[in-house]
Design a protein around this motif. Structure first.
Motif, mmCIF file in Angstrom:
data_model
loop_
_atom_site.group_PDB
_atom_site.id
_atom_site.type_symbol
_atom_site.label_atom_id
_atom_site.label_comp_id
_atom_site.label_asym_id
_atom_site.label_seq_id
_atom_site.Cartn_x
_atom_site.Cartn_y
_atom_site.Cartn_z
ATOM 1 N N ASN A 160 0.829 -1.211 0.000
ATOM 2 C CA ASN A 160 0.000 0.000 0.000
ATOM 3 C C ASN A 160 0.864 1.263 0.000
ATOM 4 N N ALA A 161 1.980 1.215 0.733
ATOM 5 C CA ALA A 161 2.875 2.373 0.783
ATOM 6 C C ALA A 161 3.517 2.622 -0.579
ATOM 7 N N TYR A 166 1.151 6.867 -6.362
ATOM 8 C CA TYR A 166 0.492 6.759 -7.660
ATOM 9 C C TYR A 166 -1.027 6.918 -7.519
ATOM 10 N N ILE A 167 -1.573 6.411 -6.417
ATOM 11 C CA ILE A 167 -3.004 6.551 -6.183
ATOM 12 C C ILE A 167 -3.380 8.014 -5.975
ATOM 13 N N ARG A 168 -2.481 8.778 -5.361
ATOM 14 C CA ARG A 168 -2.758 10.200 -5.145
ATOM 15 C C ARG A 168 -2.948 10.944 -6.467
ATOM 16 N N ALA A 174 -2.239 17.442 -11.513
ATOM 17 C CA ALA A 174 -0.992 18.140 -11.819
ATOM 18 C C ALA A 174 0.226 17.264 -11.589
ATOM 19 N N ASP A 175 0.060 16.190 -10.841
ATOM 20 C CA ASP A 175 1.189 15.322 -10.503
ATOM 21 C C ASP A 175 1.366 14.186 -11.511
ATOM 22 N N ALA A 180 1.603 9.240 -18.729
ATOM 23 C CA ALA A 180 0.996 8.390 -17.693
ATOM 24 C C ALA A 180 -0.378 7.924 -18.159
ATOM 25 N N ARG A 181 -0.697 6.682 -17.858
ATOM 26 C CA ARG A 181 -2.006 6.116 -18.186
ATOM 27 C C ARG A 181 -2.753 5.793 -16.905
#
Length: 223
Positions: A160-161, A166-168, A174-175, A180-181
């Motif tokens: 999870n860490a 990537y989940i954020r 903007a990140d 990125a897909r």
């Protein structure tokens, strides 16, 4: 009391009524769509899912009733919805119906995720010429390992860490770096109950006890 009686959306992670409210293919699809796009109206949800606007509106209101989504800022006459806080469920044997509700929700979720993965593989095959040279990272992992419950919890926390940054990006547009897909991630882990727990190193006189499944019961002879 049920949420239909109180309107309260603050539920425990073991609330069987809330779990059953989510155990529906369209509701799961709507929730995922809102997670992906940030916010959407019933009309936009209908276009994405292929369902009618009225049907999407009904299921969106039900998701809101149980606290999975909430109204976003109104845009003129449009009334968009957005996801609420991420939801985690945990069965509790002391809560009647909790464990069975997890089964119902898991069954719908697993089927939907499996169909989505297979659908991607088929689409990739159908569009092989069009997608030639396009990086499409995909993986399917199936493995077994021995671990204590505490070790398994540590492993899940570590995974999870790793995923968290990537989940954020789902919310923080903007990140997202160029190229990125939107990736789909679905993983499960569970103990195999046909094998007994490992006896530990103190059982050195029975080294195979931890790797051999229990013997099936002998057939009963009829009198």
């Amino acid at each position: 009391m049920s949420t239909t009686e109180t309107g309260d959306t603050r539920h425990s992670p073991s609330d069987p009524e809330r779990m059953r409210a989510l155990a529906h293919p369209l509701r799961l699809a709507l929730l995922e769509f809102l997670d992906d796009v940030g916010e959407a109206t019933a009309t936009q949800c209908a276009k994405h899912t292929g369902e009618s606007v009225a049907n999407c509106s009904f299921h969106l209101r039900l998701l809101a009733r149980y606290g999975f989504i909430e109204p976003a800022e109104q845009r003129g006459r449009e009334r968009p919805w957005r996801s609420a806080e991420r939801t985690y469920f945990e069965p509790d044997p002391s809560v009647p119906g909790s464990i069975r509700a997890v089964v119902e929700l898991a069954e719908v979720t697993v089927r939907q995720e499996a169909e989505g993965f297979i659908g991607f593989l088929r689409e990739r095959a159908d569009r092989a010429d069009e997608l030639a040279g396009t990086p499409l990272p995909v993986s399917m992992t199936k493995d077994s390992f021995w671990a204590t419950p505490d070790e398994t919890d540590e492993l899940m926390q570590a995974v999870n860490a790793l995923l968290a940054p990537y989940i954020r990006r789902v919310q923080d547009t903007a990140d997202r770096p160029a190229g990125a897909r939107l990736m789909r991630w679905f993983a499960t882990s569970h103990p195999d109950l046909t094998f007994p727990p490992a006896p530990g190193p103190e059982a050195s006189d029975a080294p195979d006890a931890a790797t051999e499944p229990p013997e099936p019961p002998s057939p009963q002879k009829e009198a």
